[in-house]
Design a protein around this motif. Structure first.
Motif, PDB file in Angstrom:
ATOM      1  N   ALA A 108      -3.953  -1.014   3.856  1.00  0.00           N
ATOM      2  CA  ALA A 108      -4.307   0.214   4.568  1.00  0.00           C
ATOM      3  C   ALA A 108      -5.819   0.372   4.695  1.00  0.00           C
ATOM      4  O   ALA A 108      -6.336   0.756   5.753  1.00  0.00           O
ATOM      5  N   LEU A 109      -6.548   0.065   3.620  1.00  0.00           N
ATOM      6  CA  LEU A 109      -7.997   0.261   3.624  1.00  0.00           C
ATOM      7  C   LEU A 109      -8.740  -0.817   4.400  1.00  0.00           C
ATOM      8  O   LEU A 109      -9.916  -0.633   4.743  1.00  0.00           O
ATOM      9  N   CYS A 161       2.037   9.598  -3.438  1.00  0.00           N
ATOM     10  CA  CYS A 161       3.410   9.357  -2.981  1.00  0.00           C
ATOM     11  C   CYS A 161       4.303   9.106  -4.185  1.00  0.00           C
ATOM     12  O   CYS A 161       3.826   8.862  -5.297  1.00  0.00           O
ATOM     13  N   ASP A 162       5.607   9.189  -3.944  1.00  0.00           N
ATOM     14  CA  ASP A 162       6.597   8.879  -4.973  1.00  0.00           C
ATOM     15  C   ASP A 162       7.191   7.503  -4.711  1.00  0.00           C
ATOM     16  O   ASP A 162       7.459   7.134  -3.567  1.00  0.00           O
ATOM     17  N   GLU A 163       7.420   6.783  -5.783  1.00  0.00           N
ATOM     18  CA  GLU A 163       7.960   5.426  -5.715  1.00  0.00           C
ATOM     19  C   GLU A 163       9.375   5.436  -6.288  1.00  0.00           C
ATOM     20  O   GLU A 163       9.590   5.864  -7.421  1.00  0.00           O
ATOM     21  N   ARG A 288     -13.604   9.227   3.048  1.00  0.00           N
ATOM     22  CA  ARG A 288     -12.861   8.591   4.140  1.00  0.00           C
ATOM     23  C   ARG A 288     -11.715   7.743   3.596  1.00  0.00           C
ATOM     24  O   ARG A 288     -10.610   7.758   4.126  1.00  0.00           O
ATOM     25  N   ALA A 289     -11.983   6.989   2.535  1.00  0.00           N
ATOM     26  CA  ALA A 289     -10.929   6.179   1.927  1.00  0.00           C
ATOM     27  C   ALA A 289      -9.821   7.063   1.357  1.00  0.00           C
ATOM     28  O   ALA A 289      -8.627   6.763   1.497  1.00  0.00           O
ATOM     29  N   HIS A 290     -10.208   8.145   0.723  1.00  0.00           N
ATOM     30  CA  HIS A 290      -9.263   9.090   0.127  1.00  0.00           C
ATOM     31  C   HIS A 290      -8.346   9.669   1.203  1.00  0.00           C
ATOM     32  O   HIS A 290      -7.115   9.684   1.063  1.00  0.00           O
ATOM     33  N   GLU A 291      -8.937  10.122   2.292  1.00  0.00           N
ATOM     34  CA  GLU A 291      -8.162  10.708   3.384  1.00  0.00           C
ATOM     35  C   GLU A 291      -7.281   9.652   4.061  1.00  0.00           C
ATOM     36  O   GLU A 291      -6.128   9.917   4.412  1.00  0.00           O
ATOM     37  N   ARG A 295      -3.157   9.606   4.450  1.00  0.00           N
ATOM     38  CA  ARG A 295      -2.487   9.488   5.746  1.00  0.00           C
ATOM     39  C   ARG A 295      -1.478   8.340   5.733  1.00  0.00           C
ATOM     40  O   ARG A 295      -0.347   8.468   6.196  1.00  0.00           O
ATOM     41  N   ALA A 296      -1.924   7.192   5.209  1.00  0.00           N
ATOM     42  CA  ALA A 296      -1.053   6.022   5.185  1.00  0.00           C
ATOM     43  C   ALA A 296       0.177   6.276   4.323  1.00  0.00           C
ATOM     44  O   ALA A 296       1.276   5.786   4.623  1.00  0.00           O
ATOM     45  N   ALA A 297       0.017   7.046   3.264  1.00  0.00           N
ATOM     46  CA  ALA A 297       1.112   7.275   2.313  1.00  0.00           C
ATOM     47  C   ALA A 297       2.269   8.067   2.914  1.00  0.00           C
ATOM     48  O   ALA A 297       3.392   8.017   2.397  1.00  0.00           O
TER      49      ALA A 297
END
Length: 301
Positions: A108-109, A161-163, A288-291, A295-297
């Motif tokens: 993602a990053l 997120c939950d796994e 930016r990485a945090h956001e 988003r990806a999650a």
């Protein structure tokens, strides 16, 4: 107030000991101790309580760290990035568990590592939740992915997120047990199956048994390997049963190379957190990485 003293204070606060802080700062321990005492004299209040192993901040110490640390981090950001070279890329230091970081976070990053003027270079470290949080607190990392939520005001955690965890085995084991036997006997039908795990304590299997069967596993591990991807590979090869995250084994469940031994109505879940040092989201590359990961999650859950 001397900024050098504040920098030493924040480093001690994050490291939890004068010895570790001295190593991080490249100073001797007596020099660090002297600087902290000087700051305490200036403030007229103790900042740390000395313990047998390390130090514990006082209430005043925690308040000062909470106020000073973000500003010191911002100054370091300015000093490292420079004022004249606007095109230079910042480096994001990421830490997290090897499987989730490699399979989810890093892909993602990767999109943010370009040279569009807003990108950054990326350095990743793998480790346990404890190691990632300790490295983050001591300033070695900028962002950590952790399954443990840190306490205190020094670190700020955001649920990511939950796994979902799945109990799996190769087709021959499923055939040998029989799904009807598993449905009727529950965990007792699995007692004689070999187990593949990441540690002798059987963390994934034990958590699954407690959550789904309300019991403890009777079996011991046949194969121990400290990477869930290797656990999955051994399970596909027929080594026995294992508990792995669904995102790792979804394709294998689909193609039939492994099968789910159980499908509980409420599957066991594990929550991941994005963790930063409090105040560092003011830094553009970390924010930016945090956001971006948040988003990806949304597609991972």
């Amino acid at each position: 107030m001397d900024l050098a003293l504040l920098r030493t204070f924040v480093t001690v606060h994050r490291a939890g000991s004068f010895t570790r802080a001295a190593a991080l700062l490249g100073l001797s321990q007596p020099a660090v101790t002297s600087q902290i005492r000087t700051l305490e004299r200036q403030l007229g209040k103790p900042l740390f309580l000395r313990q047998a192993r390390g130090v514990t901040p006082t209430t005043i110490g925690d308040e000062l760290a909470h106020k000073a640390a973000p500003h010191l981090d911002a100054l370091v950001e300015i000093a490292e990035s420079g004022l004249d070279d606007e095109s230079s890329l910042r480096t994001l230091h990421l830490a997290g568990p090897p499987e989730f970081t490699a399979e989810r976070a890093l892909p993602a990053l990767t999109e943010l590592t370009g040279d569009d003027g807003q990108g950054f270079t990326l350095r990743a470290s793998f480790g346990t939740a404890e190691e990632a949080l300790e490295g983050l607190a001591s300033g070695h990392h900028d962002l950590a992915i952790s399954t443990a939520r840190p306490r205190g005001a020094l670190l700020t955690a955001t649920p990511l997120c939950d796994e979902e965890h799945v109990l799996i085995a190769g087709p021959r084991w499923v055939e040998r047990i029989g799904k009807e036997a598993l449905r009727l006997k529950g965990a007792s039908a699995l007692e004689n199956l070999p187990v593949v795990e990441v540690h002798e304590s059987l963390p994934f299997v034990s958590r699954y048994w407690a959550s789904v069967f309300d019991s403890r596993p009777a079996a011991s591990a046949t194969i121990i390997v400290p990477d869930l991807r290797a656990v999955l590979a051994c399970t596909i090869a027929g080594a026995g049963l294992a508990v792995v995250p669904r995102y790792l084994c979804a394709a294998n469940l689909e193609d039939g190379t492994i099968a789910a031994l159980n499908n509980p109505v409420v599957p066991p879940l594990r929550t991941y957190f994005l963790v930063v040092r409090t105040g560092t989201l003011a830094m553009p590359h970390i924010a930016r990485a945090h956001e971006w990961l948040q988003r990806a999650a949304t597609a991972w859950c």
